[in-house]
Design an enzyme around this catalytic site. Structure first.
Site, mmCIF file in Angstrom:
data_model
loop_
_atom_site.group_PDB
_atom_site.id
_atom_site.type_symbol
_atom_site.label_atom_id
_atom_site.label_comp_id
_atom_site.label_asym_id
_atom_site.label_seq_id
_atom_site.Cartn_x
_atom_site.Cartn_y
_atom_site.Cartn_z
ATOM 1 N N ASN A 21 119.112 113.769 46.918
ATOM 2 C CA ASN A 21 117.664 113.950 46.794
ATOM 3 C C ASN A 21 117.430 114.869 45.593
ATOM 4 O O ASN A 21 117.621 116.081 45.695
ATOM 5 C CB ASN A 21 117.122 114.580 48.088
ATOM 6 N N TRP A 22 117.033 114.261 44.489
ATOM 7 C CA TRP A 22 116.906 115.044 43.252
ATOM 8 C C TRP A 22 115.647 115.913 43.244
ATOM 9 O O TRP A 22 115.485 116.768 42.379
ATOM 10 C CB TRP A 22 116.909 114.104 42.031
ATOM 11 N N LYS A 23 114.735 115.654 44.176
ATOM 12 C CA LYS A 23 113.450 116.385 44.232
ATOM 13 C C LYS A 23 112.746 116.290 42.867
ATOM 14 O O LYS A 23 112.979 115.335 42.132
ATOM 15 C CB LYS A 23 113.672 117.832 44.692
ATOM 16 N N GLU A 43 109.681 119.383 52.969
ATOM 17 C CA GLU A 43 108.808 119.893 51.908
ATOM 18 C C GLU A 43 107.472 119.163 51.924
ATOM 19 O O GLU A 43 106.417 119.759 51.694
ATOM 20 C CB GLU A 43 109.519 119.765 50.545
ATOM 21 N N GLU A 53 117.622 118.067 58.930
ATOM 22 C CA GLU A 53 117.631 119.128 57.923
ATOM 23 C C GLU A 53 116.892 120.340 58.466
ATOM 24 O O GLU A 53 115.662 120.412 58.383
ATOM 25 C CB GLU A 53 116.932 118.660 56.647
HETATM 26 P P1 PGA Z 1 119.640 121.377 49.598
HETATM 27 O O1 PGA Z 1 118.436 120.343 49.910
HETATM 28 O O2 PGA Z 1 120.923 120.587 49.648
HETATM 29 O O3 PGA Z 1 119.334 121.901 48.234
HETATM 30 O O4 PGA Z 1 119.590 122.428 50.661
HETATM 31 C C1 PGA Z 1 118.568 119.351 50.879
HETATM 32 C C2 PGA Z 1 117.276 118.567 50.987
HETATM 33 O O5 PGA Z 1 116.196 119.167 50.936
HETATM 34 O O6 PGA Z 1 117.287 117.323 51.134
#
Ligand code: PGA
Length: 268
Positions: free
Chosen positions: A11-13, A113, A183
């Site tokens: 997940n590159w966000k 998020e 998560e």
């Molecule tokens: P992280 O993020 O590996 O940076 O904790 C995971 C995610 O939000 O999918």
């Protein structure tokens, strides 16, 4: 015993640019070779504007024909979100059909998020999952409790509510296209990982919830997400109900992401 092929999703966000993405794709492509992808499915989810770039780099591998959503070789790309509507006057939204048009195999829905910052409710998440499935995509439904919820002892309740919102959908969907990512919010981007036991406990609960809703729970892959790194991946993926990971920060570092994919392959 059902064998579930491990699955690692990046997940590159809202990170990257054309040049950085190109470096990442160029490193991933040769490292994620056929022998590795025989043991682990891998998908990357860049921001919407770069899905065309993902298609250019991975399209030949992610191409059509495989109902298992893995693409031709177990390497695919997906989107970080999808609209809760099929088409129409929804300015700024991107439909499941558009994502499928671009060769996406997966859509993330309900990332914490988006739940926290954009007010997505369980009902919104369920609608998004349904639209994505209707468009032929697979869905990765994200669930997880906040720190405050964990500390006040309501983790099981929160996760049951979030999974409950999509359980009926899971019951009428092919297991290959339905994935749940647990998560814990307090572990995302914080460097604070759930212990393998803490994660396994919740994963077992999620599988039981899916089973009692009539979903093919033993075939559905459950991913852990939240500060997964090369150093902790093997231990997490070694748990009975953890079938891979949803990777944020470490997905932006090619060597780390590849090491995590290898750890998942080794847990098969
Ligand atoms: P992280 O993020 O590996 O940076 O904790 C995971 C995610 O939000 O999918």
């Amino acid at each position: 015993m059902t064998t579930r092929k491990p699955f690692v999703v990046g997940n590159w966000k809202m990170n990257g640019d054309i040049a950085a993405n190109e470096r990442l794709f160029a490193a991933l492509r040769p490292a994620l070779d056929a022998s590795l992808l025989a043991r682990v499915d891998v998908s990357v989810c860049p921001p919407f504007p770069y899905l065309g770039q993902a298609a250019a780099w991975l399209g030949d591998l992610a191409g059509s024909g495989d109902a298992g959503q893995g693409g031709k070789r177990g390497l695919s790309y997906g989107a970080q979100d999808v609209a809760a509507w099929a088409a129409g006057a929804y300015t700024g939204e991107v439909s499941g059909a558009m994502l499928a048009d671009l060769g996406c195999r997966w859509a993330l829905v309900g990332h914490s998020e988006r739940r926290a910052l954009l007010g997505e409710t369980d009902a919104t998440v369920a609608a998004k999952a349904e639209r994505a499935l209707e468009a032929g995509l697979g869905v990765i439904v994200c669930v997880g409790e906040s720190l405050q919820e964990r500390e006040s002892g309501v983790t099981a309740e929160v996760v049951a509510r979030q999974v409950g919102a999509v359980a009926a959908l899971a019951a009428r969907t092919d297991a290959a296209r339905f994935v749940v990512a647990y998560e814990p919010v307090w572990a995302i981007g914080t460097g604070r990982t759930a212990s393998p036991e803490q994660a396994q406990d919740v994963h077992a609960q999620i599988r039981a919830l899916l089973r009692s809703a009539g979903a093919p729970a033993d075939a559905i892959r459950l991913l852990y997400g939240g500060s997964v790194k090369p150093a902790n991946a093997s231990q997490l993926f070694g748990q009975a109900d953890i079938d891979g990971g949803l990777i944020g920060g470490a997905a932006l570092v090619a060597d780390d992401f590849i090491a995590i994919c290898r750890a998942a392959a080794g847990s098969a």
